[in-house]
Design a protein around this motif. Structure first.
Motif, PDB file in Angstrom:
ATOM      1  N   VAL A 101      -2.711  -5.459   7.394  1.00 35.21           N
ATOM      2  CA  VAL A 101      -2.380  -4.296   6.875  1.00 35.21           C
ATOM      3  C   VAL A 101      -3.628  -3.712   6.560  1.00 35.21           C
ATOM      4  O   VAL A 101      -3.497  -2.254   6.663  1.00 35.21           O
ATOM      5  CB  VAL A 101      -1.311  -4.752   5.534  1.00 35.21           C
ATOM      6  N   ALA A 102      -4.688  -3.936   5.804  1.00 33.49           N
ATOM      7  CA  ALA A 102      -5.975  -3.257   5.475  1.00 33.49           C
ATOM      8  C   ALA A 102      -6.493  -2.989   6.572  1.00 33.49           C
ATOM      9  O   ALA A 102      -7.085  -1.717   6.698  1.00 33.49           O
ATOM     10  CB  ALA A 102      -6.589  -4.481   4.743  1.00 33.49           C
ATOM     11  N   ARG A 103      -6.446  -3.738   7.644  1.00 34.25           N
ATOM     12  CA  ARG A 103      -7.186  -3.058   8.778  1.00 34.25           C
ATOM     13  C   ARG A 103      -6.323  -1.905   9.429  1.00 34.25           C
ATOM     14  O   ARG A 103      -6.918  -0.790   9.830  1.00 34.25           O
ATOM     15  CB  ARG A 103      -7.125  -4.276   9.983  1.00 34.25           C
ATOM     16  N   GLN A 104      -4.908  -2.261   9.699  1.00 29.20           N
ATOM     17  CA  GLN A 104      -4.267  -1.054  10.115  1.00 29.20           C
ATOM     18  C   GLN A 104      -4.330   0.389   9.239  1.00 29.20           C
ATOM     19  O   GLN A 104      -3.997   1.402   9.691  1.00 29.20           O
ATOM     20  CB  GLN A 104      -2.772  -1.484  10.048  1.00 29.20           C
ATOM     21  N   TYR A 105      -4.501   0.161   8.017  1.00 27.99           N
ATOM     22  CA  TYR A 105      -4.786   1.410   7.250  1.00 27.99           C
ATOM     23  C   TYR A 105      -6.063   1.757   6.963  1.00 27.99           C
ATOM     24  O   TYR A 105      -6.356   2.519   6.248  1.00 27.99           O
ATOM     25  CB  TYR A 105      -3.930   1.048   5.895  1.00 27.99           C
ATOM     26  N   GLY A 106      -6.961   1.261   7.711  1.00 29.46           N
ATOM     27  CA  GLY A 106      -8.234   1.765   7.714  1.00 29.46           C
ATOM     28  C   GLY A 106      -9.135   1.332   6.531  1.00 29.46           C
ATOM     29  O   GLY A 106     -10.019   2.157   6.176  1.00 29.46           O
ATOM     30  N   LEU A 107      -8.760   0.247   6.049  1.00 25.21           N
ATOM     31  CA  LEU A 107      -9.496   0.165   4.389  1.00 25.21           C
ATOM     32  C   LEU A 107     -10.559  -0.844   4.692  1.00 25.21           C
ATOM     33  O   LEU A 107     -11.217  -1.393   3.641  1.00 25.21           O
ATOM     34  CB  LEU A 107      -8.390  -0.767   3.601  1.00 25.21           C
ATOM     35  N   ASN A 108     -10.949  -1.279   5.859  1.00 22.89           N
ATOM     36  CA  ASN A 108     -12.289  -1.874   6.376  1.00 22.89           C
ATOM     37  C   ASN A 108     -12.453  -3.456   5.533  1.00 22.89           C
ATOM     38  O   ASN A 108     -13.163  -3.617   4.573  1.00 22.89           O
ATOM     39  CB  ASN A 108     -13.432  -1.149   5.751  1.00 22.89           C
TER      40      ASN A 108
END
Length: 112
Positions: free
Chosen positions: A21-28
């Motif tokens: 989820v963090a990757r999908q939302y661009g949260l690195n």
């Protein structure tokens, strides 16, 4: 980056889902800690006690990290990610330990 495969197999899918989820939302996202040895927990606890770490560490022998049931992950929007984790039923470390995620509330046994 720490390896999510070191986590307890019952807990790992949840950690992997949050990371995704963090990757999908661009949260690195960067996983910084998963399962720890007692020696590592001692070292981290001493660092925190001496003011060398901004993140708290549990007393050695009482951390869910030692059982592969907690992980630490940095991300660009940790409060949002923490709310996602809590919505899923997990426990997030909140403002005092924003990198920490575990599956359930836990209190160390009395006497430790």
């Amino acid at each position: 980056m720490a390896d999510l495969s070191a986590l307890d197999s019952r807990f790992r899918p949840w950690a992997e889902a949050l990371y995704s989820v963090a990757r999908q939302y661009g949260l690195n996202p960067v996983v910084t800690s998963t399962k720890r040895s007692l020696a590592t927990q001692r070292r981290l606890y001493r660092r925190w006690q001496s003011g060398q770490s901004p993140y708290p560490a549990a007393v050695p022998g009482t951390s869910l990290h030692e059982h592969g049931l907690a992980f630490d992950m940095w991300a660009d929007d940790m409060p949002w990610l923490g709310k996602v984790w809590e919505y899923w039923g997990g426990v997030w470390g909140g403002p005092t330990d924003p990198v920490h995620y575990q599956p359930f509330p836990y209190r160390a046994p009395v006497g430790r």
